[in-house]
Design a protein around this motif. Structure first.
Motif, PDB file in Angstrom:
ATOM      1  N   PRO A  41       0.796  -1.242   0.000  1.00  0.00           N
ATOM      2  CA  PRO A  41       0.000   0.000   0.000  1.00  0.00           C
ATOM      3  C   PRO A  41       0.823   1.284   0.000  1.00  0.00           C
ATOM      4  O   PRO A  41       0.263   2.379  -0.103  1.00  0.00           O
ATOM      5  CB  PRO A  41      -0.820  -0.115   1.289  1.00  0.00           C
ATOM      6  N   PHE A  42       2.146   1.173   0.103  1.00  0.00           N
ATOM      7  CA  PHE A  42       3.003   2.358   0.235  1.00  0.00           C
ATOM      8  C   PHE A  42       2.835   3.318  -0.943  1.00  0.00           C
ATOM      9  O   PHE A  42       2.577   4.516  -0.747  1.00  0.00           O
ATOM     10  CB  PHE A  42       4.468   1.917   0.354  1.00  0.00           C
ATOM     11  N   ALA A  43       2.987   2.834  -2.170  1.00  0.00           N
ATOM     12  CA  ALA A  43       2.962   3.714  -3.346  1.00  0.00           C
ATOM     13  C   ALA A  43       1.606   4.392  -3.512  1.00  0.00           C
ATOM     14  O   ALA A  43       1.529   5.585  -3.845  1.00  0.00           O
ATOM     15  CB  ALA A  43       3.324   2.915  -4.603  1.00  0.00           C
ATOM     16  N   VAL A  44       0.538   3.640  -3.274  1.00  0.00           N
ATOM     17  CA  VAL A  44      -0.813   4.201  -3.414  1.00  0.00           C
ATOM     18  C   VAL A  44      -1.019   5.340  -2.424  1.00  0.00           C
ATOM     19  O   VAL A  44      -1.518   6.422  -2.770  1.00  0.00           O
ATOM     20  CB  VAL A  44      -1.874   3.098  -3.200  1.00  0.00           C
ATOM     21  N   LYS A  56      -1.381   9.763  -2.933  1.00  0.00           N
ATOM     22  CA  LYS A  56      -2.542  10.484  -2.382  1.00  0.00           C
ATOM     23  C   LYS A  56      -2.142  11.565  -1.391  1.00  0.00           C
ATOM     24  O   LYS A  56      -2.758  12.634  -1.330  1.00  0.00           O
ATOM     25  CB  LYS A  56      -3.483   9.489  -1.687  1.00  0.00           C
ATOM     26  N   GLU A  57      -1.072  11.305  -0.607  1.00  0.00           N
ATOM     27  CA  GLU A  57      -0.778  12.165   0.537  1.00  0.00           C
ATOM     28  C   GLU A  57       0.388  13.124   0.343  1.00  0.00           C
ATOM     29  O   GLU A  57       0.525  14.090   1.091  1.00  0.00           O
ATOM     30  CB  GLU A  57      -0.517  11.293   1.770  1.00  0.00           C
ATOM     31  N   VAL A  58       1.234  12.863  -0.645  1.00  0.00           N
ATOM     32  CA  VAL A  58       2.419  13.717  -0.859  1.00  0.00           C
ATOM     33  C   VAL A  58       2.344  14.342  -2.247  1.00  0.00           C
ATOM     34  O   VAL A  58       2.277  13.618  -3.241  1.00  0.00           O
ATOM     35  CB  VAL A  58       3.728  12.901  -0.698  1.00  0.00           C
ATOM     36  N   PRO A  59       2.343  15.669  -2.350  1.00  0.00           N
ATOM     37  CA  PRO A  59       2.276  16.311  -3.662  1.00  0.00           C
ATOM     38  C   PRO A  59       3.608  16.229  -4.410  1.00  0.00           C
ATOM     39  O   PRO A  59       4.658  15.997  -3.807  1.00  0.00           O
ATOM     40  CB  PRO A  59       1.938  17.768  -3.310  1.00  0.00           C
ATOM     41  N   THR A 111       7.941  14.478   2.466  1.00  0.00           N
ATOM     42  CA  THR A 111       7.493  13.130   2.870  1.00  0.00           C
ATOM     43  C   THR A 111       7.589  12.906   4.370  1.00  0.00           C
ATOM     44  O   THR A 111       7.226  11.834   4.862  1.00  0.00           O
ATOM     45  CB  THR A 111       8.324  12.045   2.153  1.00  0.00           C
ATOM     46  N   THR A 112       8.080  13.901   5.113  1.00  0.00           N
ATOM     47  CA  THR A 112       8.314  13.717   6.557  1.00  0.00           C
ATOM     48  C   THR A 112       7.042  13.325   7.304  1.00  0.00           C
ATOM     49  O   THR A 112       7.022  12.341   8.068  1.00  0.00           O
ATOM     50  CB  THR A 112       8.907  15.000   7.163  1.00  0.00           C
TER      51      THR A 112
END
Length: 804
Positions: A79-82, A86-89, A237-238
């Protein structure tokens, strides 16, 4: 005017046949070999640079601050890439990549295929030319497949591939896939090679772990948006990392890890995808080392330099024969510029002939060069506009440097000095001596490097690795049958053969087998309030006995004990990591709270490459986890016959699966590919450097003897013997070789000591290696000079005194 210059140049070439042949031969070989070495270096430096979006593509890794220092992790949960998208621009496209090998079936054909499980974005991120089928989104459906041109030919013959259904053996079951596109084979300079591209989420294991963050099995590649820099993306990504890896971060803090400069315990990092071919990880950071191609380019440059030194020295040495010509031309009104262009034109003619001969020689030597140095190099790199421009520029620079200096020296002579027919000793001798020192220094440096490289390779080949590599045969279990069933069938077929001693299996190979596959699995768990990581290896019974691995404590796996399915055999490094004095009483909770127990401790053995230290290793007996390789221990008396016996037995068990067996010592030897290539290139370069240096030395000694013919005659008349005269003529050159050694010896020592730091297990440098290189060079130089000097010393003095 130009025509006249070249006419004079051609006449001088014909007049001085010996020097012309020596010059052209030396330069031709130097150009030919340098072209091949340059093409090799460019081939490696061109890796992954053919992709249209290469400047936006980045490989991803995680820098983990562990109690033992920063460590890099390159695999991620499904699930990491998905979640990242979604969460990091800043992400334009992203793909996961899982490499595997699977049996592919079409009608009555059955082939092993190298598969890459990727996301649909893959085809838009990377430039692989689609020659047939869906060009827009060929992996949009979960059970679509993209096949390479060669794989399609091998599996489907001449049939049109798109639309055809093939089956892959996944977890013992056949899964149908429809071919949606055919792509050209990946270029040789690609780090992404594949037979099949498959949708990542159609892999059974990925479907089962779609929401699990605790298991990592693939790497991730991103394409950033144009206005996003890698550094800014890493910072963004922090929050993502702190959220999804909070448990891991808490464990690192608990175990005493120190945060990085940004105060983070886990940090997502990027490296340019074009560095993939050169990447290795040091102290938790990706390091792109281009030492090999730069070393090859350096050797090419050094060879060209030595050849140019020969040309300069010979031009200066034989210039005394043309001094009166220069004086007469100056008397008649010739300008310095005219004289310069005349002499430079002669150099250009020699270099032009040599370059053409060198190109022809490189074409002739291309095939043996590719075989000897194990490279896929080709000349198409040299015809790229940028490379062609640099090549032409380099050729002009070399001719200006090597041909221009003697031309300037001669054109600057005064008219009276030239008419006297004598060149000042300091005008050329000082430069000549410096250049001889440099070229023999290069030869000593290369010879020393060759001797050290060979010693290190032999040390690694002969090192006791902690297991029996001479009598054990391994091969991939690449058939249709269940892996345990295949090993049992093999064991039963070979049990009555006196040449077969043991049969077992494991989920990984030792060294690099004929299938070219190598990987490792790492397992993390908590033990006594702290985090532990270990390499894991799933094995069958008799693994330890088959490889003759020494047990330090406890016992090996045994079928008599039903509880051994929950038993562990660990190496000494793992025992040290666990820290228990009574290690056989250790209980370890793994795999959904299942209690494992340590039943044995084996002596450390090298299960990884020899440039890496031995790390913690744990062996499992787990019937639900597949084996991928069979191991067969054979009697030492007839290895070739035993090999054929195993091959025949495998053909009966899996008639459609190719037998790719090799002994473990061969596997280990394959891991030295880089070292063997380096040795081949450096040793070839050192031989060529010595030959070219000797060509120059021979030519200079020829000129020197001719200039001192009367002196030799006078000395013989007054009683000098041949040995004294030979020593007199040779000592100056031997002094230069000694100076070369004093300079090159320490430099070679430093360079080799730096290179050896790349290996955990290495030789100790010995001064005798460098002395041997110096003595070998001196002897070669002495023999070269002696061809002419000894001949001159033995001449009748009357003949010498009559020489004008």
């Amino acid at each position: 005017m130009l025509r006249n210059y070249f006419k004079i140049a051609w006449r001088n070439l014909r007049k001085e046949k010996t020097f012309s042949i020596l010059n052209i031969a030396g330069l031709s070989f130097a150009f030919g070999i340098s072209i091949l070495l340059g093409a090799t270096a460019l081939f490696h430096l061109s890796y992954d640079r053919f992709h249209t979006h290469k400047d936006s593509l980045y490989g991803m890794y995680t820098q983990n601050q562990t109690p033992k220092g920063p460590k890099a992790g390159t695999t991620y949960p499904v699930p990491f890439a998905v979640a990242l998208v979604k969460e990091v621009p800043g992400i334009d496209k992203i793909t996961r990549r899982l490499s595997d090998s699977h049996l592919a079936f079409y009608q009555d054909k059955e082939l092993s295929m190298d598969a890459k499980w990727v996301d649909p974005d893959f085809m838009e991120m990377f430039t692989f030319n689609i020659i047939e089928g869906n060009r827009q989104n060929p992996l949009s459906d979960k059970f679509e497949a993209v096949i390479s041109q060669t794989a399609a030919k091998n599996l489907l013959g001449n049939e049109k591939a798109t639309g055809k259904t093939i089956s892959l053996l996944l977890n013992g079951k056949k899964q149908p896939f429809t071919i949606s596109a055919v792509v050209e084979d990946a270029p040789a300079e690609s780090s992404l090679e594949f037979d099949l591209l498959l949708n990542f989420m159609s892999h059974p294991e990925n479907i089962d772990t779609a929401d699990e963050w605790g298991s990592s099995n693939h790497d991730v590649i991103v394409m950033l948006e144009k206005d996003i820099s890698p550094g800014n993306f890493e910072k963004s990504t922090t929050a993502f990392t702190n959220l999804h890896y909070s448990k891991d971060i808490a464990g690192l803090k608990r175990d005493g890890a120190q945060p990085n400069n940004n105060g983070q315990y886990k940090q997502i990092r990027l490296y340019p995808f074009t560095d993939s071919h050169f990447i290795h990880f040091e102290n938790g950071q990706a390091v792109a080392s281009r030492k090999f191609p730069y070393m090859v380019l350096s050797i090419a440059f050094l060879i060209l330099f030595i050849a140019c030194v020969n040309f300069i020295n010979m031009s200066i040495a034989k210039s005394s024969k043309r001094l009166r010509e220069i004086g007469m031309r100056k008397t008649l009104g010739a300008e310095k510029v005219q004289l310069f262009f005349q002499f430079w034109g002669e150099s250009m003619l020699i270099f032009g002939i040599s370059l053409l001969c060198g190109i022809a020689l490189s074409k002739i030597l291309l095939e043996p060069f590719m075989t000897l140095f194990n490279t896929d190099v080709s000349f198409h790199f040299l015809f790229r506009p940028d490379i062609l421009f640099m090549f032409i520029l380099s050729a002009i620079f070399i001719t200006l440097l090597a041909g221009g200096y003697p031309a300037v020296l001669l054109s600057r002579l005064g008219t009276l000095q030239a008419l006297k027919g004598k060149l000042s000793a300091n005008a050329g001798n000082r430069v000549r001596n410096i250049l001889i020192v440099v070229q023999f220094g290069i030869a000593i440096l290369l010879i020393s490097s060759t001797l050290v490289l060979r010693s290190q390779l032999e040390f690694m080949r002969n090192k006791n690795l902690g297991f029996n590599k001479a009598q054990v045969l391994s091969f991939p279990l690449n058939g249709k049958k269940d892996s345990y069933q295949a090993v049992d069938l093999l064991r039963n077929k070979l049990k009555n053969n006196p040449g077969i001693l043991e049969v077992t299996g494991a989920d990984n190979n030792l060294g690099l087998g004929r299938d070219g596959s190598a990987y490792t699995s790492i397992l993390g768990f908590d033990y006594q309030g702290r985090g532990i990581k270990t390499h894991m290896l799933v094995v069958d019974y008799n693994y330890i006995e088959t490889l003759d691995i020494e047990l330090v404590k406890g016992r090996s796996f045994n079928r008599k004990y039903a509880t051994d399915s929950l038993g562990l055999v660990i190496n000494e490094a793992m025992a040290k990591e666990l820290g228990n004095e009574d290690i056989l009483q250790s209980r370890i909770v793994l795999d959904d709270s299942v209690n494992y127990h340590v039943i044995g401790v084996m002596k450390d053995f090298n299960f990884k490459r020899l440039n890496e230290k031995i790390e913690p290793l744990t062996l499992f007996i787990h019937p639900e986890w597949d084996l991928y390789y069979a191991y067969v221990k054979v009697a030492p008396d007839n290895l070739s016959r035993s090999y054929e016996t195993v091959k025949k037995a495998w053909a009966e068990i899996e008639p459609n699966a190719p037998f790719m067996g090799s002994f473990l010592d061969e596997n280990i030897d394959r891991t030295f590919k880089r070292e063997k290539t380096m040795i081949a290139i450096v040793s070839s370069g050192s031989v060529l450097a010595v030959i070219l240096s000797c060509i120059g030395l021979f030519a200079i000694s020829l000129i020197m003897v001719n200039q001192r013919t009367k002196e030799i005659g006078v000395r013989k008349v007054v009683g000098a013997n041949a040995g004294t005269i030979t020593f007199m003529l040779s000592k100056d050159f031997l002094r230069l070789v000694a100076i070369s050694f004093l300079i090159a010896g320490p430099l070679a020592w430093w360079l080799m000591s730096q290179w050896l730091q790349n290996y955990q297990y290495r030789i100790d440098l010995n001064i005798w290696v460098f002395l041997a290189a110096g003595v070998l060079t001196a002897l070669t130089a002495l023999i070269t000079i002696s061809f002419k000097t000894l001949n001159a010393a033995l001449q009748n003095p009357v003949k010498s005194l009559r020489t004008e």
